[in-house]
Design a protein around this motif. Structure first.
Motif, PDB file in Angstrom:
ATOM      1  N   ALA A 122       0.845  -1.209   0.000  1.00  0.00           N
ATOM      2  CA  ALA A 122       0.000   0.000   0.000  1.00  0.00           C
ATOM      3  C   ALA A 122       0.868   1.243   0.000  1.00  0.00           C
ATOM      4  O   ALA A 122       2.046   1.207   0.369  1.00  0.00           O
ATOM      5  N   ALA A 161       1.096   5.273   1.582  1.00  0.00           N
ATOM      6  CA  ALA A 161       0.714   5.925   2.834  1.00  0.00           C
ATOM      7  C   ALA A 161       0.719   7.437   2.700  1.00  0.00           C
ATOM      8  O   ALA A 161      -0.219   8.104   3.108  1.00  0.00           O
ATOM      9  N   LEU A 207      -4.071  -3.968   6.638  1.00  0.00           N
ATOM     10  CA  LEU A 207      -4.487  -3.042   5.585  1.00  0.00           C
ATOM     11  C   LEU A 207      -5.820  -2.367   5.913  1.00  0.00           C
ATOM     12  O   LEU A 207      -6.020  -1.193   5.588  1.00  0.00           O
ATOM     13  N   HIS A 221      -4.927   0.310   8.333  1.00  0.00           N
ATOM     14  CA  HIS A 221      -4.174   1.343   7.613  1.00  0.00           C
ATOM     15  C   HIS A 221      -5.108   2.217   6.774  1.00  0.00           C
ATOM     16  O   HIS A 221      -5.012   3.455   6.816  1.00  0.00           O
ATOM     17  N   ALA A 222      -6.009   1.596   6.034  1.00  0.00           N
ATOM     18  CA  ALA A 222      -6.956   2.354   5.198  1.00  0.00           C
ATOM     19  C   ALA A 222      -7.842   3.250   6.058  1.00  0.00           C
ATOM     20  O   ALA A 222      -8.157   4.384   5.666  1.00  0.00           O
ATOM     21  N   VAL A 275      -5.807   6.351   6.983  1.00  0.00           N
ATOM     22  CA  VAL A 275      -5.697   7.288   5.862  1.00  0.00           C
ATOM     23  C   VAL A 275      -7.007   8.043   5.672  1.00  0.00           C
ATOM     24  O   VAL A 275      -7.019   9.260   5.467  1.00  0.00           O
ATOM     25  N   VAL A 332      -3.612   5.644  -0.026  1.00  0.00           N
ATOM     26  CA  VAL A 332      -3.224   4.228  -0.020  1.00  0.00           C
ATOM     27  C   VAL A 332      -2.624   3.813  -1.357  1.00  0.00           C
ATOM     28  O   VAL A 332      -2.135   2.691  -1.498  1.00  0.00           O
ATOM     29  N   LEU A 389      -5.035  -5.107  -0.789  1.00  0.00           N
ATOM     30  CA  LEU A 389      -5.451  -3.719  -0.632  1.00  0.00           C
ATOM     31  C   LEU A 389      -6.718  -3.437  -1.427  1.00  0.00           C
ATOM     32  O   LEU A 389      -7.667  -2.829  -0.918  1.00  0.00           O
ATOM     33  N   THR A 423     -10.262  -2.353   0.227  1.00  0.00           N
ATOM     34  CA  THR A 423     -10.793  -1.007  -0.031  1.00  0.00           C
ATOM     35  C   THR A 423     -11.866  -0.968  -1.104  1.00  0.00           C
ATOM     36  O   THR A 423     -12.580   0.023  -1.238  1.00  0.00           O
TER      37      THR A 423
END
Length: 383
Positions: free
Chosen positions: A143, A145, A283, A286-287, A290, A333, A367, A371
């Motif tokens: 991904a 960032a 992930l 993380h998403a 973001v 991402v 990812l 997403t």
């Protein structure tokens, strides 16, 4: 009274009844055996179907622990926010999240390759270098960032590239993304640099906090730095921007003018193969980080980031430093895969890596699944 036929003696009748009873018993046993076999077949079939269902179901491959590396930089805000607000741990569930703070990418890559960490937020060039050195066996980029947020800041008396001859500049670490960017840019300006610090312009890889002090003490002429360090030198030490790296990227490679990858999320390939569900969970967190960075009110964003920097770096930042830093960064991402051939070329120019095939460096399948997007790997791996 007996049940024997007329003319039979009692003994004859008894003897004749024995075979009949034996045959009745044998018949009963046979019927019971048939029933037992039938029941056994049903049970065996049920067990078989259960085992088949278990085999078809995905195995629980969640890791007991995920060891994550990151920097105490604003360009690593997705990590800072993900940890501070619990997005990463919440997504990982029962998997324990352990963290380690690094100053620059090469050190994080070394730790990842040694098994000290499993995943890391790093700059793209150290990831490329690791991939090349291991012939594609070490890491996968999973991904993006952050994009942008790197500048060459110098003393006010330096007005152009021509003024840099004989000067001393700093970068966070040899082979790091800003180190490569500076060396490649100086080459484009006609200067020669060497990894040992010699050349037309001396480049001294230095810890970011030490760079600020050396600049304030007059021992450095400038530095190519990520945020918040570029802003700290400008606002706290009187430096000025000579090169904003976003001006070097016209969007022809990424489709997004001014955007270039500064921070990406990578994972050890062996860990990813053994724990794909844990990678997906990482992930997801993380998403979410973001998304939060792109939607949260400015004041809340500054507050959360400063608290996270206080915890990871031991010091908070003035509001103006945070604000200036955030204005220079895009959180995404998308790793901007189309820029990687140039990043590789810059590393070769800088003398920190060698020309190689980087096909396979991306694995964005998880990812895109997490997403619901269709982020491209630009022909350099799974998208």
């Amino acid at each position: 009274m007996t049940s024997s036929k007329p003319g039979m003696t009692r003994i004859e009748a008894g003897e004749n009844a024995v075979p009949r009873r034996r045959r009745a018993i044998e018949a009963g046993l046979a019927i019971g055996l048939v029933l037992l076999i039938a029941v056994g077949a049903v049970v065996a079939s049920t067990i078989s179907r259960h085992e088949d269902a278990q085999a078809a179901a995905p195995a629980n491959n969640a890791a007991a622990e995920l060891k994550l590396g990151y920097f105490a930089n604003v360009t690593h805000a997705p990590a800072l926010v993900g940890l501070s607000k619990g997005f990463l741990q919440d997504a990982l569930g029962s998997t324990k999240l352990s963290t380690q703070v690094f100053n620059a990418g090469p050190a994080a890559i070394e730790a990842l390759n040694a098994g000290a960490i499993d995943a890391a937020y790093v700059g793209p060039n150290p990831a490329i270098n690791s991939f090349v050195k291991s012939q594609g066996e070490s890491v996968s980029i999973i991904a993006g960032a952050a994009a942008g947020g790197a500048q060459l800041v110098v003393r006010p008396t330096i007005n152009s590239a021509a003024d840099l001859k004989g000067k001393t500049l700093a970068t966070p670490q040899l082979g790091g993304t800003q180190d490569v960017a500076l060396r490649a840019w100086l080459t484009s300006q006609g200067y020669k640099t060497n990894v040992d610090g010699s050349g037309d312009v001396a480049i001294n890889p230095t810890d970011n906090a030490q760079t600020l002090k050396l600049f304030q003490d007059g021992k450095l002429d400038g530095a190519w730095l990520p945020e918040p360090w570029a802003s700290r030198l400008v606002l706290q030490a009187g430096a000025k921007v000579l090169v904003d790296e976003k001006d070097l990227w016209d969007g022809s490679l990424s489709g997004k003018p001014g955007e270039f990858p500064t921070t990406i999320l990578i994972v050890n390939k062996k860990f990813a193969a053994e724990h794909p569900d844990t990678v997906k969970a990482l992930l997801k967190g993380h998403a979410k980080s973001v998304d939060w960075l792109n939607t949260a009110p400015a004041a809340e964003k500054t507050s959360v980031l400063n608290a996270a920097l206080q915890e990871s770096a031991g010091a908070a930042l003035p509001a103006d430093v945070i604000d200036r830093s955030l204005k220079n960064i895009v959180f995404t991402v998308d790793p901007l895969a189309g820029t990687y051939p140039k990043l590789l070329k810059d590393g070769v120019t800088a003398g920190t890596t060698k020309q190689a095939d980087i096909n396979g460096i991306f694995d964005l399948a998880a990812l895109n699944e997490v997403t619901g997007q269709s982020i491209s790997a630009a022909g350099l791996g799974k998208g």
